[in-house]
Design a protein around this motif. Sequence first.
Motif, PDB file in Angstrom:
ATOM      1  N   LEU A  40      -9.270 -31.020  23.326  1.00  0.00           N
ATOM      2  CA  LEU A  40     -10.334 -30.404  24.127  1.00  0.00           C
ATOM      3  C   LEU A  40     -10.072 -28.922  24.332  1.00  0.00           C
ATOM      4  O   LEU A  40     -10.986 -28.096  24.247  1.00  0.00           O
ATOM      5  CB  LEU A  40     -10.443 -31.109  25.479  1.00  0.00           C
ATOM      6  CG  LEU A  40     -10.710 -32.605  25.432  1.00  0.00           C
ATOM      7  CD1 LEU A  40     -10.626 -33.208  26.825  1.00  0.00           C
ATOM      8  CD2 LEU A  40     -12.039 -32.891  24.784  1.00  0.00           C
ATOM      9  N   VAL A  41      -8.825 -28.570  24.578  1.00  0.00           N
ATOM     10  CA  VAL A  41      -8.452 -27.164  24.766  1.00  0.00           C
ATOM     11  C   VAL A  41      -8.682 -26.389  23.466  1.00  0.00           C
ATOM     12  O   VAL A  41      -9.209 -25.273  23.481  1.00  0.00           O
ATOM     13  CB  VAL A  41      -6.988 -27.042  25.239  1.00  0.00           C
ATOM     14  CG1 VAL A  41      -6.521 -25.603  25.234  1.00  0.00           C
ATOM     15  CG2 VAL A  41      -6.826 -27.666  26.618  1.00  0.00           C
ATOM     16  N   GLU A  42      -8.317 -27.001  22.344  1.00  0.00           N
ATOM     17  CA  GLU A  42      -8.553 -26.350  21.051  1.00  0.00           C
ATOM     18  C   GLU A  42     -10.043 -26.149  20.798  1.00  0.00           C
ATOM     19  O   GLU A  42     -10.458 -25.104  20.300  1.00  0.00           O
ATOM     20  CB  GLU A  42      -7.915 -27.167  19.933  1.00  0.00           C
ATOM     21  CG  GLU A  42      -6.396 -27.143  19.981  1.00  0.00           C
ATOM     22  CD  GLU A  42      -5.738 -28.137  19.030  1.00  0.00           C
ATOM     23  OE1 GLU A  42      -6.461 -28.929  18.379  1.00  0.00           O
ATOM     24  OE2 GLU A  42      -4.500 -28.122  18.965  1.00  0.00           O
ATOM     25  N   GLU A  43     -10.854 -27.132  21.142  1.00  0.00           N
ATOM     26  CA  GLU A  43     -12.301 -27.012  20.955  1.00  0.00           C
ATOM     27  C   GLU A  43     -12.885 -25.928  21.858  1.00  0.00           C
ATOM     28  O   GLU A  43     -13.771 -25.175  21.454  1.00  0.00           O
ATOM     29  CB  GLU A  43     -12.991 -28.352  21.208  1.00  0.00           C
ATOM     30  CG  GLU A  43     -14.477 -28.341  20.930  1.00  0.00           C
ATOM     31  CD  GLU A  43     -14.832 -27.969  19.500  1.00  0.00           C
ATOM     32  OE1 GLU A  43     -15.892 -27.335  19.307  1.00  0.00           O
ATOM     33  OE2 GLU A  43     -14.059 -28.288  18.579  1.00  0.00           O
ATOM     34  N   LEU A  44     -12.392 -25.844  23.087  1.00  0.00           N
ATOM     35  CA  LEU A  44     -12.839 -24.774  23.986  1.00  0.00           C
ATOM     36  C   LEU A  44     -12.502 -23.400  23.417  1.00  0.00           C
ATOM     37  O   LEU A  44     -13.308 -22.464  23.516  1.00  0.00           O
ATOM     38  CB  LEU A  44     -12.212 -24.936  25.371  1.00  0.00           C
ATOM     39  CG  LEU A  44     -12.785 -26.047  26.229  1.00  0.00           C
ATOM     40  CD1 LEU A  44     -11.923 -26.257  27.465  1.00  0.00           C
ATOM     41  CD2 LEU A  44     -14.212 -25.730  26.626  1.00  0.00           C
ATOM     42  N   GLU A  45     -11.336 -23.263  22.814  1.00  0.00           N
ATOM     43  CA  GLU A  45     -10.954 -21.985  22.200  1.00  0.00           C
ATOM     44  C   GLU A  45     -11.873 -21.660  21.024  1.00  0.00           C
ATOM     45  O   GLU A  45     -12.310 -20.524  20.866  1.00  0.00           O
ATOM     46  CB  GLU A  45      -9.490 -22.029  21.748  1.00  0.00           C
ATOM     47  CG  GLU A  45      -9.004 -20.772  21.089  1.00  0.00           C
ATOM     48  CD  GLU A  45      -9.010 -19.529  21.973  1.00  0.00           C
ATOM     49  OE1 GLU A  45      -8.810 -18.424  21.439  1.00  0.00           O
ATOM     50  OE2 GLU A  45      -9.217 -19.637  23.206  1.00  0.00           O
ATOM     51  N   ARG A  46     -12.196 -22.656  20.191  1.00  0.00           N
ATOM     52  CA  ARG A  46     -13.130 -22.423  19.087  1.00  0.00           C
ATOM     53  C   ARG A  46     -14.503 -22.018  19.614  1.00  0.00           C
ATOM     54  O   ARG A  46     -15.161 -21.136  19.062  1.00  0.00           O
ATOM     55  CB  ARG A  46     -13.230 -23.669  18.208  1.00  0.00           C
ATOM     56  CG  ARG A  46     -12.044 -23.855  17.287  1.00  0.00           C
ATOM     57  CD  ARG A  46     -12.307 -24.927  16.232  1.00  0.00           C
ATOM     58  NE  ARG A  46     -12.385 -26.263  16.798  1.00  0.00           N
ATOM     59  CZ  ARG A  46     -11.345 -27.053  17.019  1.00  0.00           C
ATOM     60  NH1 ARG A  46     -10.131 -26.641  16.736  1.00  0.00           N
ATOM     61  NH2 ARG A  46     -11.505 -28.256  17.526  1.00  0.00           N
ATOM     62  N   ALA A  47     -14.949 -22.649  20.685  1.00  0.00           N
ATOM     63  CA  ALA A  47     -16.244 -22.300  21.277  1.00  0.00           C
ATOM     64  C   ALA A  47     -16.221 -20.872  21.807  1.00  0.00           C
ATOM     65  O   ALA A  47     -17.183 -20.117  21.616  1.00  0.00           O
ATOM     66  CB  ALA A  47     -16.587 -23.273  22.402  1.00  0.00           C
ATOM     67  N   ARG A  48     -15.112 -20.488  22.457  1.00  0.00           N
ATOM     68  CA  ARG A  48     -14.995 -19.121  22.971  1.00  0.00           C
ATOM     69  C   ARG A  48     -15.034 -18.114  21.839  1.00  0.00           C
ATOM     70  O   ARG A  48     -15.751 -17.104  21.905  1.00  0.00           O
ATOM     71  CB  ARG A  48     -13.689 -18.972  23.761  1.00  0.00           C
ATOM     72  CG  ARG A  48     -13.539 -17.599  24.432  1.00  0.00           C
ATOM     73  CD  ARG A  48     -12.151 -17.397  25.015  1.00  0.00           C
ATOM     74  NE  ARG A  48     -11.122 -17.308  24.008  1.00  0.00           N
ATOM     75  CZ  ARG A  48     -10.874 -16.214  23.263  1.00  0.00           C
ATOM     76  NH1 ARG A  48     -11.625 -15.137  23.399  1.00  0.00           N
ATOM     77  NH2 ARG A  48      -9.908 -16.208  22.378  1.00  0.00           N
ATOM     78  N   LEU A  49     -14.292 -18.384  20.764  1.00  0.00           N
ATOM     79  CA  LEU A  49     -14.266 -17.470  19.629  1.00  0.00           C
ATOM     80  C   LEU A  49     -15.626 -17.393  18.957  1.00  0.00           C
ATOM     81  O   LEU A  49     -16.072 -16.315  18.562  1.00  0.00           O
ATOM     82  CB  LEU A  49     -13.196 -17.900  18.628  1.00  0.00           C
ATOM     83  CG  LEU A  49     -11.761 -17.750  19.090  1.00  0.00           C
ATOM     84  CD1 LEU A  49     -10.798 -18.386  18.089  1.00  0.00           C
ATOM     85  CD2 LEU A  49     -11.402 -16.303  19.332  1.00  0.00           C
ATOM     86  N   GLY A  50     -16.310 -18.531  18.842  1.00  0.00           N
ATOM     87  CA  GLY A  50     -17.645 -18.532  18.248  1.00  0.00           C
ATOM     88  C   GLY A  50     -18.636 -17.730  19.064  1.00  0.00           C
ATOM     89  O   GLY A  50     -19.433 -16.964  18.521  1.00  0.00           O
ATOM     90  N   ALA A  51     -18.579 -17.874  20.376  1.00  0.00           N
ATOM     91  CA  ALA A  51     -19.480 -17.109  21.249  1.00  0.00           C
ATOM     92  C   ALA A  51     -19.155 -15.621  21.188  1.00  0.00           C
ATOM     93  O   ALA A  51     -20.056 -14.785  21.131  1.00  0.00           O
ATOM     94  CB  ALA A  51     -19.379 -17.621  22.683  1.00  0.00           C
ATOM     95  N   ALA A  52     -17.864 -15.294  21.176  1.00  0.00           N
ATOM     96  CA  ALA A  52     -17.467 -13.886  21.109  1.00  0.00           C
ATOM     97  C   ALA A  52     -17.881 -13.276  19.784  1.00  0.00           C
ATOM     98  O   ALA A  52     -18.256 -12.104  19.714  1.00  0.00           O
ATOM     99  CB  ALA A  52     -15.954 -13.757  21.312  1.00  0.00           C
TER     100      ALA A  52
END
Length: 67
Positions: A40-52
């Motif tokens: 879940l933490v890894e997915e949140l990081e991917r989501a953050r990077l995608g949004a950025a």
Amino acid sequence: MSRAVAALEAELGLRLFHRTTRRLAPTEAGLVYFRRVEPLVEELERARLGAADTESHPRGRCGSPHR
């Protein structure tokens, strides 16, 4: 960091670590918890990077007249 871990332990109602003055080791419950939340933490990081990434690309159409 220790306050954040203590707050999480209080919220969960379980100990995540065995603590001594010289050692910190995860409990069995801690290992189970971290194995479950790691993806879940890894997915949140991917989501953050995608949004950025969307913010770093120019928007709009180049050369189109303003309306």
